[in-house]
Design an enzyme around this catalytic site. Structure first.
Site, PDB file in Angstrom:
ATOM      1  N   LYS A  96      52.871  45.357  37.511  1.00 45.33           N
ATOM      2  CA  LYS A  96      53.724  46.503  37.149  1.00 45.33           C
ATOM      3  C   LYS A  96      54.962  46.100  36.367  1.00 45.33           C
ATOM      4  O   LYS A  96      55.458  46.867  35.539  1.00 45.33           O
ATOM      5  CB  LYS A  96      54.124  47.312  38.386  1.00 45.33           C
ATOM      6  CG  LYS A  96      54.825  46.541  39.478  1.00 45.33           C
ATOM      7  CD  LYS A  96      53.867  45.972  40.478  1.00 45.33           C
ATOM      8  CE  LYS A  96      54.547  45.076  41.478  1.00 45.33           C
ATOM      9  NZ  LYS A  96      53.802  44.899  42.700  1.00 45.33           N
ATOM     10  N   GLY A 151      49.425  50.025  45.891  1.00 50.78           N
ATOM     11  CA  GLY A 151      48.441  49.173  46.583  1.00 50.78           C
ATOM     12  C   GLY A 151      47.061  49.811  46.588  1.00 50.78           C
ATOM     13  O   GLY A 151      46.443  49.994  45.539  1.00 50.78           O
ATOM     14  N   LYS A 197      57.353  50.566  38.889  1.00 49.64           N
ATOM     15  CA  LYS A 197      56.226  51.447  39.231  1.00 49.64           C
ATOM     16  C   LYS A 197      56.479  52.869  38.718  1.00 49.64           C
ATOM     17  O   LYS A 197      55.557  53.553  38.276  1.00 49.64           O
ATOM     18  CB  LYS A 197      56.008  51.432  40.746  1.00 49.64           C
ATOM     19  CG  LYS A 197      55.424  50.097  41.219  1.00 49.64           C
ATOM     20  CD  LYS A 197      55.509  49.943  42.730  1.00 49.64           C
ATOM     21  CE  LYS A 197      54.810  48.678  43.197  1.00 49.64           C
ATOM     22  NZ  LYS A 197      55.156  48.298  44.566  1.00 49.64           N
TER      23      LYS A 197
HETATM   24  P1  NAP Z   1      51.128  35.307  44.312  1.00 44.36           P
HETATM   25  O1  NAP Z   1      50.599  35.293  45.687  1.00 44.36           O
HETATM   26  O2  NAP Z   1      52.419  34.626  44.025  1.00 44.36           O
HETATM   27  O3  NAP Z   1      49.988  34.696  43.351  1.00 44.36           O
HETATM   28  C1  NAP Z   1      50.235  34.419  42.002  1.00 44.36           C
HETATM   29  C2  NAP Z   1      49.075  33.595  41.467  1.00 44.36           C
HETATM   30  O4  NAP Z   1      49.304  33.333  40.090  1.00 44.36           O
HETATM   31  C3  NAP Z   1      48.920  32.239  42.148  1.00 44.36           C
HETATM   32  O5  NAP Z   1      47.572  31.926  42.329  1.00 44.36           O
HETATM   33  C4  NAP Z   1      49.554  31.267  41.145  1.00 44.36           C
HETATM   34  O6  NAP Z   1      48.969  29.972  41.170  1.00 44.36           O
HETATM   35  C5  NAP Z   1      49.201  31.940  39.845  1.00 44.36           C
HETATM   36  N1  NAP Z   1      50.125  31.586  38.791  1.00 44.36           N
HETATM   37  C6  NAP Z   1      51.461  31.779  38.749  1.00 44.36           C
HETATM   38  N2  NAP Z   1      51.964  31.310  37.587  1.00 44.36           N
HETATM   39  C7  NAP Z   1      50.922  30.806  36.898  1.00 44.36           C
HETATM   40  C8  NAP Z   1      50.799  30.168  35.654  1.00 44.36           C
HETATM   41  N3  NAP Z   1      51.863  29.955  34.869  1.00 44.36           N
HETATM   42  N4  NAP Z   1      49.571  29.770  35.238  1.00 44.36           N
HETATM   43  C9  NAP Z   1      48.490  29.979  36.022  1.00 44.36           C
HETATM   44  N5  NAP Z   1      48.543  30.589  37.224  1.00 44.36           N
HETATM   45  C10 NAP Z   1      49.745  30.988  37.650  1.00 44.36           C
HETATM   46  O7  NAP Z   1      51.300  36.791  43.770  1.00 44.36           O
HETATM   47  P2  NAP Z   1      50.539  38.095  44.293  1.00 44.36           P
HETATM   48  O8  NAP Z   1      51.290  38.661  45.444  1.00 44.36           O
HETATM   49  O9  NAP Z   1      49.111  37.829  44.413  1.00 44.36           O
HETATM   50  O10 NAP Z   1      50.836  39.098  43.080  1.00 44.36           O
HETATM   51  C11 NAP Z   1      50.126  39.003  41.876  1.00 44.36           C
HETATM   52  C12 NAP Z   1      50.399  40.239  41.028  1.00 44.36           C
HETATM   53  O11 NAP Z   1      49.984  41.388  41.733  1.00 44.36           O
HETATM   54  C13 NAP Z   1      51.865  40.476  40.685  1.00 44.36           C
HETATM   55  O12 NAP Z   1      51.946  41.108  39.432  1.00 44.36           O
HETATM   56  C14 NAP Z   1      52.314  41.434  41.775  1.00 44.36           C
HETATM   57  O13 NAP Z   1      53.431  42.203  41.394  1.00 44.36           O
HETATM   58  C15 NAP Z   1      51.087  42.296  41.881  1.00 44.36           C
HETATM   59  N6  NAP Z   1      50.911  42.996  43.145  1.00 44.36           N
HETATM   60  C16 NAP Z   1      51.052  42.333  44.323  1.00 44.36           C
HETATM   61  C17 NAP Z   1      50.852  43.014  45.512  1.00 44.36           C
HETATM   62  C18 NAP Z   1      50.991  42.326  46.854  1.00 44.36           C
HETATM   63  O14 NAP Z   1      50.892  43.025  47.879  1.00 44.36           O
HETATM   64  N7  NAP Z   1      51.206  41.010  46.916  1.00 44.36           N
HETATM   65  C19 NAP Z   1      50.500  44.360  45.490  1.00 44.36           C
HETATM   66  C20 NAP Z   1      50.358  45.013  44.249  1.00 44.36           C
HETATM   67  C21 NAP Z   1      50.560  44.317  43.086  1.00 44.36           C
HETATM   68  P3  NAP Z   1      49.110  29.025  42.458  1.00 44.36           P
HETATM   69  O15 NAP Z   1      48.242  29.664  43.512  1.00 44.36           O
HETATM   70  O16 NAP Z   1      48.571  27.729  41.995  1.00 44.36           O
HETATM   71  O17 NAP Z   1      50.568  29.007  42.810  1.00 44.36           O
HETATM   72  N1  HSE Z   2      56.124  43.805  46.502  1.00 42.06           N
HETATM   73  C1  HSE Z   2      55.384  45.008  46.351  1.00 42.06           C
HETATM   74  C2  HSE Z   2      55.722  45.946  47.487  1.00 42.06           C
HETATM   75  C3  HSE Z   2      53.918  44.709  46.329  1.00 42.06           C
HETATM   76  O1  HSE Z   2      56.311  45.494  48.478  1.00 42.06           O
HETATM   77  O2  HSE Z   2      55.435  47.135  47.389  1.00 42.06           O
HETATM   78  C4  HSE Z   2      53.055  45.911  46.047  1.00 42.06           C
HETATM   79  O3  HSE Z   2      53.234  46.360  44.743  1.00 42.06           O
END
Ligand code: NAP
Ligand code: HSE
Length: 438
Positions: free
Chosen positions: A103, A132, A203
């Site tokens: 986002k 989500g 968002k």
């Molecule tokens: P995360 O747990 O920090 O995972 C990020 C991933 O990206 C990791 O696997 C990391 O590698 C990889 N990465 C980071 N920088 C990189 C680079 N330069 N080159 C290659 N790989 C790289 O993040 P997440 O929570 O999954 O979130 C991912 C996305 O989804 C974000 O845009 C977030 O805003 C969105 N999102 C998250 C949630 C949630 O509940 N977490 C919900 C909705 C949307 P490593 O594993 O090797 O560190």
């Molecule tokens: N950090 C975000 C939240 C993840 O807490 O809502 C889902 O977009």
């Protein structure tokens, strides 16, 4: 049957959920798509981390994955503007459809990425970017295609809602609950994006694209986080018949400008949003034809978010198989729309002040508010007479806490009145002003 091959950029909280769901449900997904869905490459930053994936798929070279001509779809769950933005542009230019949960990138470059997708006749899908597991993107993009959205009110940040809920129910400290939200995979890599309201503003920009066809920059959305909310505010809000929720709001004003904002607010205890607790998100939509509807579900975390990513993956894969890539956002008309002037809107306000316990103070505050066209509807005070006020850090002081609800007042007047009041020597710290959103 020739498989549809996808590259997964990122394998953290969300990416690992995508691997789990696409592996566990491979046969059913193939049946729904009409072709097997093959996870062909996984790109991460650090290949040495332990992960439950086939090590042969792992690399750190996103450019090579995107350039691979056998890859049909790029799924980006890395986050941030760069390098993710560059990767997605390259993927679209190469004719690959894209699924993203990013986002913060969409808020800034969404209109440009949508144009690029249209130019190259490929899909750009982003259900997981807001809410989500909640299907709010397809609701706005597809289901309400013939309707006119008047307003949206959303609890769209799971971390903020989780923190507010635990502070209310357990009087837990802000820092300890934020640490728990990080542990549970709810918070962004940079959690100030959550607690200072920026994630919700991102968002809201994404929602405004679909609900209003409006290109809005996050910097144009007045944004407040939840750091100023204390357990005492939950207690007073409940006494007045409200709960406190962190909201993203979009609505059309009478002159058809868009009033967009992100802030904590009081919501009536009996309103649907008031009972949406913990990591749950909810989006209340008011539309001309459909009337009111409220979508509720898990707003963050690995599998809830991955469910939305995989739903997009299936849509996009089907479109490619049918030779109709690009249909998802076909015909979206994104333009700049006039925005309501900052602080120009009226609301009922909850005001909380800490003041020295001495005679005449209340009269001075009421006078200052009156001079700024802010009139008081209800007032409660606590402390003094042997009672002590306790702040979020647990420190007791000799303050009296004054809390009031105003009649309708323009935000600019309320802010000016509080600036004046806060400059008086009898006021301790900064006062708090929260809107009532009904
Ligand atoms: P995360 O747990 O920090 O995972 C990020 C991933 O990206 C990791 O696997 C990391 O590698 C990889 N990465 C980071 N920088 C990189 C680079 N330069 N080159 C290659 N790989 C790289 O993040 P997440 O929570 O999954 O979130 C991912 C996305 O989804 C974000 O845009 C977030 O805003 C969105 N999102 C998250 C949630 C949630 O509940 N977490 C919900 C909705 C949307 P490593 O594993 O090797 O560190
Ligand atoms: N950090 C975000 C939240 C993840 O807490 O809502 C889902 O977009």
């Amino acid at each position: 049957m020739k498989p549809i091959r996808f590259a997964l950029l990122g394998c953290g909280t969300v990416g690992s959920g995508v691997v789990e769901l696409t592996t566990r449900n491979a046969a059913y997904l193939a049946a729904r798509i009409g072709a097997p869905l093959e996870l062909a490459r996984i790109v991460v930053r650090d290949k040495s981390k332990a992960r439950k994936v086939d090590p042969a798929l792992l690399s750190t070279d996103a450019d090579a994955a995107i350039a691979d001509p056998s890859i049909d779809i790029v799924v980006e769950v890395v986050g941030g503007e760069d390098p993710a933005g560059r990767w997605l542009e390259e993927a679209l230019r190469r004719g690959k459809s894209v699924v993203t949960a990013n986002k913060s990138l969409l808020a800034v470059r969404g209109p440009a990425l949508l144009s690029l997708a249209a130019e190259h006749k490929v899909d750009l899908a982003f259900e997981a970017s807001v809410g989500g597991a909640i299907p709010v993107i397809r609701t706005l993009r597809d289901h309400l295609v013939a309707d006119w959205v008047r307003s949206l009110r959303g609890i769209v940040n799971g971390t903020c809602n989780y923190i507010l809920t635990r502070m209310r129910d357990e009087s837990a400290s802000f820092d300890s609950v934020l640490a728990a939200a990080q542990e549970l995979g709810y918070a962004e890599a940079e959690p100030s994006l959550d607690v200072d309201g920026h994630d919700a503003a991102h968002k809201l920009c994404v929602l405004a694209l679909l609900a209003y066809g409006a290109a809005v920059k996050p910097s144009e959305v007045p944004t407040e986080g939840i750091r100023a909310i204390e357990p005492i505010d939950h207690r007073f809000a409940a006494r007045f018949g409200f709960g406190i929720k962190h909201l993203a709001v979009a609505r059309e004003t009478k002159d058809r400008s868009l009033d967009l904002r992100v802030h904590p607010a009081l919501v009536p205890a009996r309103a649907p949003l008031a009972s949406v607790d913990g990591v749950l998100n909810a989006i209340a939509i008011e539309a001309d034809g459909a009337g009111s509807q409220v979508l509720v579900g898990r707003g963050a975390g690995s599998l809830p978010t991955a469910v939305s990513v995989v739903a997009d993956l299936v849509d996009v894969a089907r479109n490619r198989r049918a030779g109709v890539a690009g249909l998802l956002t076909h015909g979206l008309d994104i333009t700049r729309r006039p925005l309501a002037a900052p602080q120009s809107q009226e609301a009922i306000w909850y005001l909380r002040m800490r003041v020295a316990d001495r005679p005449g103070v209340l009269a001075q505050i009421a006078g200052a508010l009156g001079k700024h066209e802010v009139s008081i509807e209800q007032l409660v005070q606590e402390g003094g007479g042997g009672r002590r006020a306790v702040d979020r850090t647990g420190t007791a002081d000799e303050s009296r806490v004054i809390v009031m609800l105003t009649h309708d007042a323009v935000e600019r007047d309320v802010r000016a009145a509080l600036d004046y009041v806060d400059a008086q020597p009898f006021v301790h710290g900064r006062s708090l002003a929260l809107r009532v959103e009904s």
